[in-house]
Design a protein around this motif. Structure first.
Motif, PDB file in Angstrom:
ATOM      1  N   LEU A   1      -4.221  -6.644  -4.524  1.00 44.78           N
ATOM      2  CA  LEU A   1      -4.072  -5.216  -4.809  1.00 44.78           C
ATOM      3  C   LEU A   1      -5.388  -4.625  -5.290  1.00 44.78           C
ATOM      4  O   LEU A   1      -5.636  -3.442  -5.156  1.00 44.78           O
ATOM      5  CB  LEU A   1      -2.984  -4.967  -5.851  1.00 44.78           C
ATOM      6  CG  LEU A   1      -1.538  -5.062  -5.360  1.00 44.78           C
ATOM      7  CD1 LEU A   1      -0.583  -4.558  -6.408  1.00 44.78           C
ATOM      8  CD2 LEU A   1      -1.347  -4.290  -4.065  1.00 44.78           C
TER       9      LEU A   1
ATOM     10  N   ILE B   1       5.873 -10.678  -7.426  1.00 38.45           N
ATOM     11  CA  ILE B   1       6.723  -9.673  -8.084  1.00 38.45           C
ATOM     12  C   ILE B   1       5.780  -8.798  -8.898  1.00 38.45           C
ATOM     13  O   ILE B   1       5.230  -9.253  -9.894  1.00 38.45           O
ATOM     14  CB  ILE B   1       7.753 -10.339  -9.026  1.00 38.45           C
ATOM     15  CG1 ILE B   1       8.647 -11.286  -8.235  1.00 38.45           C
ATOM     16  CG2 ILE B   1       8.574  -9.289  -9.751  1.00 38.45           C
ATOM     17  CD1 ILE B   1       9.487 -12.193  -9.110  1.00 38.45           C
ATOM     18  N   PRO B   2       5.556  -7.555  -8.469  1.00 45.64           N
ATOM     19  CA  PRO B   2       4.520  -6.757  -9.137  1.00 45.64           C
ATOM     20  C   PRO B   2       5.004  -6.176 -10.445  1.00 45.64           C
ATOM     21  O   PRO B   2       6.213  -6.070 -10.694  1.00 45.64           O
ATOM     22  CB  PRO B   2       4.231  -5.657  -8.125  1.00 45.64           C
ATOM     23  CG  PRO B   2       5.515  -5.461  -7.421  1.00 45.64           C
ATOM     24  CD  PRO B   2       6.217  -6.790  -7.400  1.00 45.64           C
TER      25      PRO B   2
ATOM     26  N   MET C   1       8.552   0.496  -9.408  1.00 43.60           N
ATOM     27  CA  MET C   1       8.714   1.778  -8.738  1.00 43.60           C
ATOM     28  C   MET C   1       7.456   2.193  -7.972  1.00 43.60           C
ATOM     29  O   MET C   1       7.521   2.991  -7.050  1.00 43.60           O
ATOM     30  CB  MET C   1       9.075   2.875  -9.752  1.00 43.60           C
ATOM     31  CG  MET C   1      10.355   2.608 -10.505  1.00 43.60           C
ATOM     32  SD  MET C   1      11.730   2.127  -9.451  1.00 43.60           S
ATOM     33  CE  MET C   1      12.512   3.709  -9.194  1.00 43.60           C
ATOM     34  N   VAL C   2       6.293   1.696  -8.383  1.00 34.71           N
ATOM     35  CA  VAL C   2       5.055   2.074  -7.704  1.00 34.71           C
ATOM     36  C   VAL C   2       4.729   1.109  -6.570  1.00 34.71           C
ATOM     37  O   VAL C   2       4.503   1.522  -5.436  1.00 34.71           O
ATOM     38  CB  VAL C   2       3.875   2.141  -8.707  1.00 34.71           C
ATOM     39  CG1 VAL C   2       2.564   2.351  -7.973  1.00 34.71           C
ATOM     40  CG2 VAL C   2       4.107   3.259  -9.698  1.00 34.71           C
ATOM     41  N   ASP C   3       4.710  -0.205  -6.874  1.00 33.41           N
ATOM     42  CA  ASP C   3       4.316  -1.177  -5.860  1.00 33.41           C
ATOM     43  C   ASP C   3       5.499  -1.961  -5.294  1.00 33.41           C
ATOM     44  O   ASP C   3       5.468  -2.388  -4.154  1.00 33.41           O
ATOM     45  CB  ASP C   3       3.323  -2.188  -6.464  1.00 33.41           C
ATOM     46  CG  ASP C   3       2.009  -1.527  -6.821  1.00 33.41           C
ATOM     47  OD1 ASP C   3       1.519  -0.732  -6.009  1.00 33.41           O
ATOM     48  OD2 ASP C   3       1.482  -1.794  -7.908  1.00 33.41           O
ATOM     49  N   GLY C   4       6.524  -2.153  -6.115  1.00 32.59           N
ATOM     50  CA  GLY C   4       7.565  -3.105  -5.761  1.00 32.59           C
ATOM     51  C   GLY C   4       8.632  -2.610  -4.809  1.00 32.59           C
ATOM     52  O   GLY C   4       9.281  -3.402  -4.136  1.00 32.59           O
ATOM     53  N   THR C   5       8.827  -1.295  -4.734  1.00 32.89           N
ATOM     54  CA  THR C   5       9.854  -0.764  -3.835  1.00 32.89           C
ATOM     55  C   THR C   5       9.409   0.597  -3.306  1.00 32.89           C
ATOM     56  O   THR C   5       8.507   1.215  -3.842  1.00 32.89           O
ATOM     57  CB  THR C   5      11.205  -0.509  -4.552  1.00 32.89           C
ATOM     58  OG1 THR C   5      10.984   0.423  -5.614  1.00 32.89           O
ATOM     59  CG2 THR C   5      11.817  -1.770  -5.093  1.00 32.89           C
ATOM     60  N   ALA C   6      10.084   1.027  -2.253  1.00 27.90           N
ATOM     61  CA  ALA C   6      10.023   2.431  -1.848  1.00 27.90           C
ATOM     62  C   ALA C   6      11.365   3.007  -2.297  1.00 27.90           C
ATOM     63  O   ALA C   6      12.373   2.805  -1.623  1.00 27.90           O
ATOM     64  CB  ALA C   6       9.837   2.567  -0.345  1.00 27.90           C
TER      65      ALA C   6
ATOM     66  N   VAL D   1      13.708  -6.675  -5.702  1.00 29.78           N
ATOM     67  CA  VAL D   1      12.331  -7.156  -5.554  1.00 29.78           C
ATOM     68  C   VAL D   1      12.311  -8.688  -5.544  1.00 29.78           C
ATOM     69  O   VAL D   1      11.700  -9.312  -4.670  1.00 29.78           O
ATOM     70  CB  VAL D   1      11.433  -6.622  -6.701  1.00 29.78           C
ATOM     71  CG1 VAL D   1      10.038  -7.226  -6.617  1.00 29.78           C
ATOM     72  CG2 VAL D   1      11.360  -5.106  -6.671  1.00 29.78           C
TER      73      VAL D   1
END
Lengths: 373, 519
Positions: free
Chosen positions: B309, B340-341, B345-350, B414
């Motif tokens: 990242l 698992i970031p 909400m920012v990196d882990g899922t849309a 996630v």
């Protein structure tokens, strides 16, 4: 797990139904405002007379295109370029790109189409193949042109909206110059190209109307874009990137290839739309300014919630009102295409506002919660 | 002593997506008490505090402050009336001095200008009065986390706050700093301030509170005097069940484990400032290596440089013998890495996409899930259902949007996705931050299962307790360096770790070198 799913009841406050309700209420409000505007501009001696006249005119506006087949055909003809432009723009919006270059692409791809369409030497004489040559040429031209803002975005993080707006002006300048210099009838000054060769033009498919085969092409494109978005790997990457670019990056999706593909495809669809419009409706290339269809595409994408079916419905609805207003403009002193802009503006405002009807939904949910207890 | 200062009556809050955060909450705060609000994350504590502080508006219910019903239109009004809040994430301007930050928005003025001398005098006086040992002319950017927190508290005192809400104040503190904060809070009681203390850590809550209110699923489960309730009873009220203290019994030794992650001499700097300075460690299969440390000591940069990242700068990273530092994220994942970031909400899922779409993002291109062009919807649907089932994600359908789920269930999505590629290396960054205890325990068991099945797990967490419970080995990071390595966690205590985390103690180079294996 599956049994639970089957038990799920239909509720108006669920996401999908609520969205539909929101759109319907928006349409009602937009039409109501239009009616009020009509009341102000219409002639009449007394208030009841004005209301009566406005009511009659309003009903005419809503029903006029259904009067006969020719009028209804006019709606369909107008719907074709709007749907094309909407499809192109929704691809950008779905990827999270606010790119408005479809306007300029429409113009320059139209020029590319004209290049082939005006010369028998470049065509075969077979109507099917000739139309295809012109449409594909326009599509390729649009796709390649659209790659430019795509590359700048993917490589340098350039703001695609600024670039696409600037590019529209440039493309118009170049296109207009090319039409006047190379594609007009020699010796004749003017802003029109030479007439299109008959074999290149699209054929009328419903007798006694203007409806041309472009309507079939556009419906096929709607289906193809739907499949692209929801059934392919590329479509999946488009949707995920558009919803959360960080997440797409984290998941290992490459932005560069995706941005380039999306720009090419959107440009191609825009270019096709331009050729279909020219070959279906016009005798020669006569656009002496940007046609405005690309910008309307952004409106269609917004109203149609970036869904191909939604865009088609939005394009039909807006075309219906626009066609009606244009047809009535000759007989009625107050109806003008600008009246339809009132509807368009209010619809855009309401449909794009997240908070519209939100508190109503919250109250419904609250009531339901309390009933459950 | 028992005057009611703030009273919440039947507070209900429903969010636009239909989530009911609070339901008929009743709480009474007394003047001069420390009142803890405890509950799983997602139970509705934060929402409730936002309602008191007028950041959010309740859907129904009434708030009485000093006997009067209040209906503030924004947090400014709440501040003016003596309600202060110290947020979990500090709201300070780093380039301003302490004094400037404290007076911001209510500056003493001399005609049209800000009277900076007066500001410094007043803030220094305030700091003395409440016994804060802090130089108010320092820039906030140069302060430690606990000092920044003091500035935040002073900010509320400067506005004459009578009720001070502290949202998870100890999450960023070492055990020693926590003790100091508690002494401070005791003093506030004497000056008649009311403290609302929000925390996950029950032992702290038991230690500091006069009274405790438990919230579960958005509802109050009663208010208790701290002296009258036991820790076990409290835990039971919060989660409705008891949880194990240690995971040792679930761990099985893994035989002939290969070294699956080897990091050597990793360096990372931002704007010329070294964030990670020559860090080396390795992990074998069947092992969980924990990284402890106060947040902001280079853990984040270390993880993001490994996972891709952040751009890689210097060093060597090998996964199962293959060098991965030059690879892009997709290639690293193909090499066997899962991640698992920190921020789901920012990196882990849309959040706007369906659960189904969120469950496949890192492997949708594999032949099992897609052909050359088309995705295999049937396979993906079955797989999503299987994952939802196996990880007990609470939802009606795989088509539901992730944003409609609770924090714990989002995190399960996630973890399910990252688990599904059967990784050799699982990097878990704050895997249970801000989620309910039940989901957290579930995720812990998943990590242990992966470990038992031979994966190497790298765990970074701000929750010391979590690191101690899960890890087989542990390293401590301080200012971008490894300052301690424990090959076994037998007998290691939180306060012992605290000394390393604060940089008071430092192991010898030889001891630290043992964080890397030789083979």
């Amino acid at each position: 797990m599956t049994t639970e799913k089957a038990k799920k009841r239909f509720r108006i406050t669920d996401e999908g139904p609520f969205e539909v309700l929101r759109i319907l209420v928006s349409i009602l409000i937009a039409l109501a405002v239009t009616f009020v505007v009509l009341c102000f501009v219409i002639e009449g001696d007394s208030i009841p007379a004005r209301l009566g006249n406005a009511g009659a005119t309003f009903i005419k506006l809503l029903t006029y295109p259904c009067k006969n087949m020719f009028y209804f055909g006019y709606v369909l003809v107008k719907m074709v370029p709007l749907t094309f432009a909407g499809l192109a723009t929704l691809l950008y919006f779905r990827t999270g790109l606010f790119n408005l270059s479809t306007e300029g692409v429409f113009y320059i791809a139209g020029v590319a189409c004209t290049y082939f369409a005006v010369s028998e030497a470049r065509l075969t004489g077979n109507p099917f193949i000739d139309s295809a040559i012109c449409i594909v040429a326009a599509g390729l031209c649009g796709g390649i042109i659209a790659l430019l803002p795509g590359y700048l975005k993917a490589k340098f993080q350039a703001n695609e909206m600024v670039i696409s707006l600037m590019m529209n002006s440039i493309l118009f300048g170049i296109g207009f110059w090319m039409i006047k210099t190379f594609l007009a009838i020699s010796g004749v000054t003017g802003t029109s190209s030479a007439p299109f060769v008959a074999s290149a033009r699209l054929t009328t498919i419903i007798p006694k109307t203007q409806v041309h085969s472009g309507i079939i092409i556009v419906l096929v494109m709607v289906v193809l874009v739907y499949i692209l978005l929801f059934k392919t790997k590329l479509g999946y990457a488009i949707r995920i990137t558009g919803l959360n670019q960080n997440f797409a990056r984290y998941s290992g999706m490459g932005a560069f290839g995706l941005f380039m593909s999306v720009h090419f495809l959107a440009g191609f669809i825009g270019g096709m739309g331009s050729a279909v419009e020219l070959l279906g409706v016009y005798q020669s290339f006569t656009w002496s300014q940007l046609p405005g269809l690309g910008f309307t595409g952004a409106l269609m994408a917004m109203l149609g919630k970036n869904h191909p079916i939604g865009v088609t419905v939005a394009a039909f609805g807006i075309s219906y009102l626009r066609a009606s207003a244009q047809l009535l403009a000759n007989s009625s002193p107050v109806i003008d295409i600008k009246l339809v802009s009132v509807v368009e503006v209010i619809l855009t405002l309401l449909i794009s506002s997240q908070y519209f009807l939100r508190s109503w939904r919250e109250k419904q949910l609250l009531k339901e919660e309390q009933c459950n207890e | 002593m028992s005057d009611t200062i703030l009273k919440l009556e039947d507070i209900t809050k429903i969010y636009p997506n239909g989530t009911v955060a609070n339901r008929n909450i009743n709480i009474e705060l007394r003047k001069g008490e420390i009142h803890s609000i405890v509950g799983e994350n997602g139970a509705g504590k934060s929402t409730l505090m936002k309602i008191i502080f007028a950041i959010e508006k309740q859907t129904s219910g009434k708030i009485y402050y000093k006997g009067q019903e209040i209906n503030y239109q924004g947090s400014m009004e709440a501040i003016e009336n003596g309600i202060g809040m110290v947020h979990q994430h500090f709201m300070l301007i780093p380039s301003f001095t302490v004094a400037q930050n404290i007076v911001l928005g209510a500056e003493p003025s001399k005609s049209a200008f800000i009277d900076m001398k007066e500001a410094v005098r007043r803030t220094q006086e305030l700091a003395h009065k409440y016994n804060f040992d802090i130089d108010v002319t320092q820039k906030v950017g140069s302060l430690t986390v606990s000092e920044k927190q003091k500035v935040e508290i002073l900010k509320t005192l400067y506005r004459n706050a009578e009720v001070i809400i502290l949202d998870e104040p100890t999450a960023v503190l070492t055990p020693q700093e926590t003790e100091a904060l508690f002494e401070q809070l005791e003093k506030f009681k004497e000056t008649g301030h009311t403290i609302v203390f929000i925390s996950h850590k029950l032992n702290e809550v038991m230690q500091i509170s006069d009274r405790i209110t438990v919230i579960r699923n958005g509802e109050t489960k009663g208010t208790y005097a701290a002296a009258d309730i036991t820790m076990d009873k409290l835990t039971e009220l919060i989660i409705g069940a008891k949880l194990e203290d240690s995971y040792d019994e679930f761990k099985h030794p893994v035989k002939d484990a290969k070294m699956l992650l080897d990091v050597q001499h990793l360096k990372y700097s931002e704007h010329g400032v070294g964030k990670v300075n020559d860090v080396s460690f390795s992990i074998r299969g069947g092992e969980i290596l924990g990284i402890a440390g106060v947040q902001g000591n280079g853990q984040e940069q270390l993880i993001k440089a490994i996972t891709g990242l952040l751009p890689f700068q210097d060093g060597v990273v090998k996964v199962d013998g293959t060098e991965i530092q030059g690879m892009n994220i997709a290639q690293k994942r193909d090499a066997g890495m899962s991640y698992i970031p920190e921020d789901r909400m920012v990196d882990g899922t849309a959040p706007g996409a369906s659960i189904r779409d969120n469950l496949i993002s890192t492997y949708y291109q594999k032949p099992k899930y897609a052909g050359k062009i088309f995705t295999k919807d049937g396979v993906i649907r079955e797989e999503s259902k299987m994952l939802i089932d196996r990880f007990s994600v609470k939802t009606q359908s795989e088509k539901e949007k992730v944003s409609a789920l609770s924090g714990g269930n989002i995190q399960k999505v996630v973890v399910a996705r990252e688990w599904n590629t059967q990784p050799k290396l699982m990097i878990a960054e704050q895997p249970t931050r801000g989620i309910d205890i039940g989901s957290a325990a579930y995720i812990h068991h998943q990590l242990i299962d992966m470990r038992n099945n031979g994966a190497a797990v790298l765990l970074v967490s701000a929750d010391l307790n979590e690191v101690l419970k899960l890890s087989d080995r542990l390293i401590v990071m301080y200012e971008g360096e490894i300052v301690a390595h424990f090959a076994s966690l037998k007998g290691v205590t939180e306060s012992q770790l605290g000394l390393y985390m604060l940089g008071v103690e430092h192991q010898s180079e030889k001891e630290i070198r043992e964080a890397s294996y030789d083979d």
